[in-house]
Design a protein around this motif. Structure first.
Motif, mmCIF file in Angstrom:
data_model
loop_
_atom_site.group_PDB
_atom_site.id
_atom_site.type_symbol
_atom_site.label_atom_id
_atom_site.label_comp_id
_atom_site.label_asym_id
_atom_site.label_seq_id
_atom_site.Cartn_x
_atom_site.Cartn_y
_atom_site.Cartn_z
ATOM 1 N N GLU A 130 0.848 -1.187 0.000
ATOM 2 C CA GLU A 130 0.000 0.000 0.000
ATOM 3 C C GLU A 130 0.884 1.237 0.000
ATOM 4 O O GLU A 130 1.765 1.393 0.842
ATOM 5 C CB GLU A 130 -0.896 0.032 1.234
ATOM 6 N N ALA A 131 0.627 2.113 -0.968
ATOM 7 C CA ALA A 131 1.347 3.382 -1.044
ATOM 8 C C ALA A 131 0.332 4.467 -1.387
ATOM 9 O O ALA A 131 -0.403 4.347 -2.362
ATOM 10 C CB ALA A 131 2.435 3.320 -2.112
ATOM 11 N N MET A 132 0.276 5.491 -0.556
ATOM 12 C CA MET A 132 -0.619 6.627 -0.797
ATOM 13 C C MET A 132 -2.082 6.173 -0.945
ATOM 14 O O MET A 132 -2.800 6.623 -1.826
ATOM 15 C CB MET A 132 -0.177 7.400 -2.032
ATOM 16 N N LYS A 133 -2.505 5.242 -0.108
ATOM 17 C CA LYS A 133 -3.871 4.701 -0.086
ATOM 18 C C LYS A 133 -4.226 3.913 -1.344
ATOM 19 O O LYS A 133 -5.389 3.646 -1.613
ATOM 20 C CB LYS A 133 -4.898 5.798 0.172
ATOM 21 N N LEU A 134 -3.221 3.545 -2.144
ATOM 22 C CA LEU A 134 -3.423 2.672 -3.301
ATOM 23 C C LEU A 134 -2.831 1.309 -2.962
ATOM 24 O O LEU A 134 -1.695 1.216 -2.492
ATOM 25 C CB LEU A 134 -2.735 3.235 -4.546
ATOM 26 N N PHE A 135 -3.601 0.252 -3.193
ATOM 27 C CA PHE A 135 -3.166 -1.100 -2.890
ATOM 28 C C PHE A 135 -2.643 -1.733 -4.174
ATOM 29 O O PHE A 135 -3.404 -1.991 -5.100
ATOM 30 C CB PHE A 135 -4.315 -1.916 -2.287
ATOM 31 N N ASN A 136 -1.334 -1.956 -4.224
ATOM 32 C CA ASN A 136 -0.663 -2.460 -5.418
ATOM 33 C C ASN A 136 -0.348 -3.936 -5.251
ATOM 34 O O ASN A 136 0.416 -4.309 -4.348
ATOM 35 C CB ASN A 136 0.633 -1.677 -5.640
ATOM 36 N N GLU A 137 -0.941 -4.773 -6.112
ATOM 37 C CA GLU A 137 -0.670 -6.206 -6.060
ATOM 38 C C GLU A 137 0.708 -6.458 -6.659
ATOM 39 O O GLU A 137 1.012 -5.995 -7.757
ATOM 40 C CB GLU A 137 -1.734 -6.987 -6.830
#
Length: 169
Positions: A130-137
């Motif tokens: 999670e970076a900057m409220k974005l969840f990156n798979e």
């Protein structure tokens, strides 16, 4: 939306360059990267262009330092641990493509994506950062078996930090 591979390439290019700040806009997404000092990889701020100005605020100079501090000590531990590993234990390390929070499962009540001994394919999702409220798979990018998980669930990770060790087929 940018893919993880595209973000990795942008971070690598900015990190290796002499520029201190970089902004890239495409398909309604804005990516802003700033270097706070020569010792650290650039901070990355990714936000949709149509959101409020609060979510598009640049990353503060203090934020990457706060995120990177715990990971640095973890990296030192990882390096010491890596020296004790034999070459037969793993062939490949899956590394974090960004600074963020590491999660082993998609939701708190779900099972972990992978465990030690799990077989993975190139496109297998192994975790979320999670970076900057974005969840990156994060995908394995290799086929093989997970031999070691190097990060605890909920731990802060830095760009390029090893997350998993994989014994390739």
């Amino acid at each position: 939306m940018l893919k993880v591979e595209e973000l990795r390439e942008l971070v690598k290019i900015v990190d290796q360059s002499t520029i201190d700040e970089f902004t890239y806009e495409t398909d309604g997404t804005t990516v802003t990267m700033k270097k706070t000092n020569a010792q650290m990889p650039p901070a990355v701020n990714v936000s949709p262009a149509s959101t409020t100005s609060e979510s598009q605020a640049p990353v503060s100079a203090a934020e990457p330092e706060v995120k990177a501090a715990p990971a640095t000590s973890s990296s030192q531990t990882d390096q010491a641990h890596a020296e004790t590993q034999t070459a037969a234990d793993f062939d490949y390390e899956i590394v974090s493509p960004m600074v963020g929070t590491f999660y082993t499962k998609p939701e708190p009540e779900s099972d972990a994506y992978v465990k030690k001994g799990t077989k993975v394919a190139n496109d297998s999702t192994v975790c979320i950062v999670e970076a900057m409220k974005l969840f990156n798979e994060i995908e394995a990018e290799v086929s093989g078996e997970i031999t070691e998980i190097l990060v605890d669930d909920g731990e802060l990770v830095e760009y390029g930090q090893p997350l998993f060790r994989v014994k390739t087929k």
